[in-house]
Design an enzyme around this catalytic site. Sequence first.
Site, PDB file in Angstrom:
ATOM      1  N   GLN A 126       0.933  -1.083  -0.270  1.00 37.89           N
ATOM      2  CA  GLN A 126       0.150  -0.025   0.051  1.00 37.89           C
ATOM      3  C   GLN A 126       0.731   1.206   0.072  1.00 37.89           C
ATOM      4  OE1 GLN A 126      -3.234  -0.881   2.593  1.00 37.89           O
ATOM      5  NE2 GLN A 126      -4.374   1.131   2.398  1.00 37.89           N
ATOM      6  N   SER A 160       4.158  -6.450   2.881  1.00 39.09           N
ATOM      7  CA  SER A 160       2.795  -6.513   3.064  1.00 39.09           C
ATOM      8  C   SER A 160       1.871  -6.805   2.402  1.00 39.09           C
ATOM      9  CB  SER A 160       2.401  -5.078   3.716  1.00 39.09           C
ATOM     10  OG  SER A 160       1.118  -4.974   4.400  1.00 39.09           O
ATOM     11  N   LEU A 161       0.817  -6.178   1.723  1.00 34.71           N
ATOM     12  CA  LEU A 161      -0.081  -6.640   0.794  1.00 34.71           C
ATOM     13  C   LEU A 161       0.613  -7.345  -0.374  1.00 34.71           C
ATOM     14  CD1 LEU A 161      -2.701  -6.122  -1.274  1.00 34.71           C
ATOM     15  CD2 LEU A 161      -1.517  -4.081  -1.802  1.00 34.71           C
ATOM     16  N   ARG A 189      -9.221  -8.961   2.703  1.00 32.45           N
ATOM     17  CA  ARG A 189      -8.258  -8.433   3.602  1.00 32.45           C
ATOM     18  C   ARG A 189      -8.482  -6.886   3.823  1.00 32.45           C
ATOM     19  NH1 ARG A 189      -2.929  -6.136   3.307  1.00 32.45           N
ATOM     20  NH2 ARG A 189      -1.407  -6.922   4.666  1.00 32.45           N
ATOM     21  N   HIS A 196      -0.405  -3.862  10.903  1.00 32.40           N
ATOM     22  CA  HIS A 196       0.661  -4.754  11.432  1.00 32.40           C
ATOM     23  C   HIS A 196       0.790  -4.653  12.616  1.00 32.40           C
ATOM     24  CE1 HIS A 196       1.411  -6.437   7.610  1.00 32.40           C
ATOM     25  NE2 HIS A 196       1.362  -5.267   6.954  1.00 32.40           N
ATOM     26  N   GLN A 249       0.609 -12.461   9.482  1.00 33.99           N
ATOM     27  CA  GLN A 249       1.015 -11.222   8.800  1.00 33.99           C
ATOM     28  C   GLN A 249       0.357 -10.037   9.319  1.00 33.99           C
ATOM     29  OE1 GLN A 249      -0.122  -9.395   5.566  1.00 33.99           O
ATOM     30  NE2 GLN A 249       1.808 -10.024   4.223  1.00 33.99           N
TER      31      GLN A 249
END
Length: 291
Positions: free
Chosen positions: A9, A87-88, A112, A195, A244
């Site tokens: 992101q 991440s993503l 998500r 996170h 995650q």
Amino acid sequence: MKAFVFPGQGAQFPGMGKDLYEENPKAKALFEQANEILGFRITDIMFDGTAEELKQTKVTQPAIFLHSVILAKTTPDFAPDMVAGHSLGEFSALVSNGTLAFEDGLKLVYQRALAMQEACEINPSTMAAILGLADEKVEEICEGIKDEIVVPANYNCPGQLVISGSNKGIEIACEKMKEAGAKRALPLPVGGAFHSPLMEPAREKLQKAIEATVFSTPICPVYQNVSTTAISDVSDIKANLIAQLTAPVKWTQSVQNMVKDGATHFVECGPGKVLQGLVKKIHPEAEVSGL
């Protein structure tokens, strides 16, 4: 050895993917399939929407995923030796190495995004970038804040760590980081504390979706945010993907391990050049490029 890395992101930009859609029939078909799966024309927002419209989590995440994955799928002779995603981007990486089918990856990313947006509404929270302070010092300051949630969230590169937590916690932490000698402590324009433990409601939702999805043996290992090491075992990949959302993104350590395992050339697959910059800071000798 070639490592393909996939952004998260923040890499989005108005007009992203438009040239791909217009110039490549395979890309166009995949984008149209995505519009059907999502139930709205995400391509309209990607190609012609404003930066503000693109910034909504439920749009941003599938948009970056689509740009990254379709780029990989339409690259001739796409043959990574290893993959990783920030991440993503880990979901993009898992489609590119054959662990997840395109449709399944997109559905998970959209679930998500919705779950994260919902978690942000339950617990108003934020993130901040801490520049020029040792990781250990940032960790120590976060641990010292007792009444609020504040945790290290993204280990981006040496001297750049993003923290995540409650609005009050981040405010207190930023002051303490500056006092400790941080060059900058910048609150980020994000929707919530990604996170961190504040994402627990989203993690629970996503866990069910991940457990119900078919995962296949990958064509090459993935270096996941949680474990940072080469993973090819499907059950381990699933467990790390579930963990995650509430665990930190250990990007620095992942890149270091990829280099240790033979990666010499890092190719960023998706919008922007953020990861190329981070890889260079982590390992200046690495060759970096974009697709």
